[in-house]
Design a protein around this motif. Sequence first.
Motif, PDB file in Angstrom:
ATOM      1  N   PRO A 120       0.820  -1.218   0.000  1.00 25.79           N
ATOM      2  CA  PRO A 120       0.000   0.000   0.000  1.00 25.79           C
ATOM      3  C   PRO A 120       0.854   1.268   0.000  1.00 25.79           C
ATOM      4  O   PRO A 120       0.481   2.281  -0.600  1.00 25.79           O
ATOM      5  CB  PRO A 120      -0.814  -0.117   1.291  1.00 25.79           C
ATOM      6  N   GLU A 121       1.980   1.199   0.698  1.00 25.42           N
ATOM      7  CA  GLU A 121       2.945   2.306   0.749  1.00 25.42           C
ATOM      8  C   GLU A 121       4.335   1.689   0.671  1.00 25.42           C
ATOM      9  O   GLU A 121       4.585   0.633   1.254  1.00 25.42           O
ATOM     10  CB  GLU A 121       2.796   3.104   2.047  1.00 25.42           C
ATOM     11  N   TYR A 122       5.245   2.358  -0.047  1.00 25.55           N
ATOM     12  CA  TYR A 122       6.584   1.794  -0.227  1.00 25.55           C
ATOM     13  C   TYR A 122       7.632   2.848   0.094  1.00 25.55           C
ATOM     14  O   TYR A 122       7.651   3.921  -0.520  1.00 25.55           O
ATOM     15  CB  TYR A 122       6.750   1.301  -1.665  1.00 25.55           C
ATOM     16  N   ARG A 123       8.498   2.521   1.066  1.00 23.17           N
ATOM     17  CA  ARG A 123       9.574   3.432   1.427  1.00 23.17           C
ATOM     18  C   ARG A 123      10.781   3.170   0.539  1.00 23.17           C
ATOM     19  O   ARG A 123      11.267   2.033   0.464  1.00 23.17           O
ATOM     20  CB  ARG A 123       9.962   3.261   2.899  1.00 23.17           C
ATOM     21  N   LEU A 124      11.251   4.207  -0.127  1.00 21.99           N
ATOM     22  CA  LEU A 124      12.404   4.066  -1.006  1.00 21.99           C
ATOM     23  C   LEU A 124      13.689   3.886  -0.205  1.00 21.99           C
ATOM     24  O   LEU A 124      13.734   4.143   1.004  1.00 21.99           O
ATOM     25  CB  LEU A 124      12.524   5.286  -1.919  1.00 21.99           C
ATOM     26  N   ALA A 125      14.744   3.485  -0.900  1.00 24.86           N
ATOM     27  CA  ALA A 125      16.012   3.151  -0.248  1.00 24.86           C
ATOM     28  C   ALA A 125      16.679   4.355   0.405  1.00 24.86           C
ATOM     29  O   ALA A 125      17.566   4.178   1.248  1.00 24.86           O
ATOM     30  CB  ALA A 125      16.961   2.503  -1.254  1.00 24.86           C
ATOM     31  N   ASP A 126      16.270   5.573   0.037  1.00 19.00           N
ATOM     32  CA  ASP A 126      16.857   6.746   0.700  1.00 19.00           C
ATOM     33  C   ASP A 126      16.360   6.905   2.131  1.00 19.00           C
ATOM     34  O   ASP A 126      16.910   7.696   2.907  1.00 19.00           O
ATOM     35  CB  ASP A 126      16.590   8.021  -0.105  1.00 19.00           C
ATOM     36  N   GLY A 127      15.306   6.158   2.489  1.00 20.16           N
ATOM     37  CA  GLY A 127      14.756   6.211   3.836  1.00 20.16           C
ATOM     38  C   GLY A 127      13.868   7.408   4.116  1.00 20.16           C
ATOM     39  O   GLY A 127      13.219   7.470   5.153  1.00 20.16           O
ATOM     40  N   CYS A 132       3.066   6.235  -2.576  1.00 18.29           N
ATOM     41  CA  CYS A 132       1.743   5.626  -2.472  1.00 18.29           C
ATOM     42  C   CYS A 132       0.862   6.279  -3.531  1.00 18.29           C
ATOM     43  O   CYS A 132       1.273   7.238  -4.176  1.00 18.29           O
ATOM     44  CB  CYS A 132       1.147   5.774  -1.075  1.00 18.29           C
ATOM     45  N   HIS A 133      -0.340   5.767  -3.708  1.00 18.97           N
ATOM     46  CA  HIS A 133      -1.184   6.324  -4.764  1.00 18.97           C
ATOM     47  C   HIS A 133      -1.699   7.703  -4.408  1.00 18.97           C
ATOM     48  O   HIS A 133      -1.819   8.573  -5.273  1.00 18.97           O
ATOM     49  CB  HIS A 133      -2.353   5.387  -5.073  1.00 18.97           C
ATOM     50  N   GLY A 134      -2.036   7.912  -3.144  1.00 20.19           N
ATOM     51  CA  GLY A 134      -2.497   9.227  -2.717  1.00 20.19           C
ATOM     52  C   GLY A 134      -3.991   9.355  -2.582  1.00 20.19           C
ATOM     53  O   GLY A 134      -4.494  10.432  -2.246  1.00 20.19           O
ATOM     54  N   HIS A 135      -4.740   8.262  -2.807  1.00 14.60           N
ATOM     55  CA  HIS A 135      -6.195   8.342  -2.655  1.00 14.60           C
ATOM     56  C   HIS A 135      -6.612   8.210  -1.201  1.00 14.60           C
ATOM     57  O   HIS A 135      -7.767   8.494  -0.852  1.00 14.60           O
ATOM     58  CB  HIS A 135      -6.883   7.276  -3.512  1.00 14.60           C
ATOM     59  N   GLU A 136      -5.685   7.763  -0.364  1.00 20.14           N
ATOM     60  CA  GLU A 136      -5.931   7.644   1.068  1.00 20.14           C
ATOM     61  C   GLU A 136      -4.747   8.244   1.826  1.00 20.14           C
ATOM     62  O   GLU A 136      -3.637   8.335   1.294  1.00 20.14           O
ATOM     63  CB  GLU A 136      -6.097   6.177   1.477  1.00 20.14           C
ATOM     64  N   GLU A 137      -4.970   8.636   3.067  1.00 18.77           N
ATOM     65  CA  GLU A 137      -3.874   9.161   3.874  1.00 18.77           C
ATOM     66  C   GLU A 137      -2.885   8.048   4.193  1.00 18.77           C
ATOM     67  O   GLU A 137      -3.281   6.926   4.519  1.00 18.77           O
ATOM     68  CB  GLU A 137      -4.421   9.780   5.161  1.00 18.77           C
ATOM     69  N   PRO A 138      -1.597   8.316   4.100  1.00 19.86           N
ATOM     70  CA  PRO A 138      -0.598   7.279   4.370  1.00 19.86           C
ATOM     71  C   PRO A 138      -0.467   6.989   5.856  1.00 19.86           C
ATOM     72  O   PRO A 138      -0.723   7.845   6.709  1.00 19.86           O
ATOM     73  CB  PRO A 138       0.697   7.893   3.812  1.00 19.86           C
ATOM     74  N   ASP A 139      -0.030   5.766   6.164  1.00 18.39           N
ATOM     75  CA  ASP A 139       0.253   5.389   7.545  1.00 18.39           C
ATOM     76  C   ASP A 139       1.712   5.621   7.898  1.00 18.39           C
ATOM     77  O   ASP A 139       2.035   5.954   9.042  1.00 18.39           O
ATOM     78  CB  ASP A 139      -0.097   3.907   7.778  1.00 18.39           C
ATOM     79  N   LEU A 140       2.606   5.431   6.928  1.00 20.70           N
ATOM     80  CA  LEU A 140       4.033   5.594   7.180  1.00 20.70           C
ATOM     81  C   LEU A 140       4.403   7.074   7.270  1.00 20.70           C
ATOM     82  O   LEU A 140       3.894   7.896   6.506  1.00 20.70           O
ATOM     83  CB  LEU A 140       4.855   4.945   6.062  1.00 20.70           C
ATOM     84  N   GLY A 173       4.054  18.577   7.812  1.00 20.40           N
ATOM     85  CA  GLY A 173       5.460  18.960   7.781  1.00 20.40           C
ATOM     86  C   GLY A 173       6.285  18.281   6.712  1.00 20.40           C
ATOM     87  O   GLY A 173       7.473  18.584   6.559  1.00 20.40           O
ATOM     88  N   ALA A 174       5.691  17.370   5.957  1.00 17.27           N
ATOM     89  CA  ALA A 174       6.411  16.650   4.904  1.00 17.27           C
ATOM     90  C   ALA A 174       6.109  17.258   3.535  1.00 17.27           C
ATOM     91  O   ALA A 174       5.036  17.825   3.308  1.00 17.27           O
ATOM     92  CB  ALA A 174       6.017  15.177   4.904  1.00 17.27           C
TER      93      ALA A 174
END
Length: 235
Positions: A120-127, A132-140, A173-174
């Motif tokens: 559902p959400e994928y963290r890239l290698a940069d950390g 994510c697609h953006g249709h829902e609020e992310p959890d990460l 803040g992101a």
Amino acid sequence: MTAVDLPVSPVGRALVVPDADALVVADVHLGKAVDSHVDAPIDDGRDVRDRLESLLARTEPETVVVAGDLLHSFNRLPRGVERDLAGLESVVDDAGASLVVTPGNHDTMLEGAFDGDTSPEYRLADGETVVCHGHEEPDLEADRYVVGHDHPALSVEGRKLPCFLYGPEVYEGADVIVCPAFTRLASGATVNGMSSRDFQSPLVADPNSFHPVVWDDSSGEPLWFPPLGECRRLL
């Protein structure tokens, strides 16, 4: 139009994240041409495959991430989608990259056609970057979110151009970067006159703070515009 110094770079309709050795595309919508029941001006499967192949040769990423809506399907797979998806996977594999899909709201049939990596959400290698697609609020939590979903486009001198939207520190803040649709069959939502209620993504609460960014084929460079709140008056 002043460029903003970012650790990501638009190239065509894709986003390169050098520190993560990743290429992000959003809203591929394989099957849209067939599902629309009209004669499409292009073979969307071949067009997507050819443009992605060119981008892979240019950027040489380790990972390709689809920020949602890889498919254009809800209750059935449009004819030819499995063939087109296999072609896309082959192009990524031939480039020595891995493919990850963060499913979007059009990907309800994805599980029946794609047996690769999904999240559902994928963290890239940069950390620091979460896709994510953006249709829902992310959890990460992240310093930067890269999403799709809204298919942004900017009207410039009567021409409608697919664009990225960059919002610094706009979501808890992101930073948020909204990618244009990778498929050329999506007309795009003209952001010039759109207010917050017109955007479908909960990550775009204040569109006036977002900079439109248009890829210029002639120069091979992204063109940065002032924030929407300012450039609405200029365009």
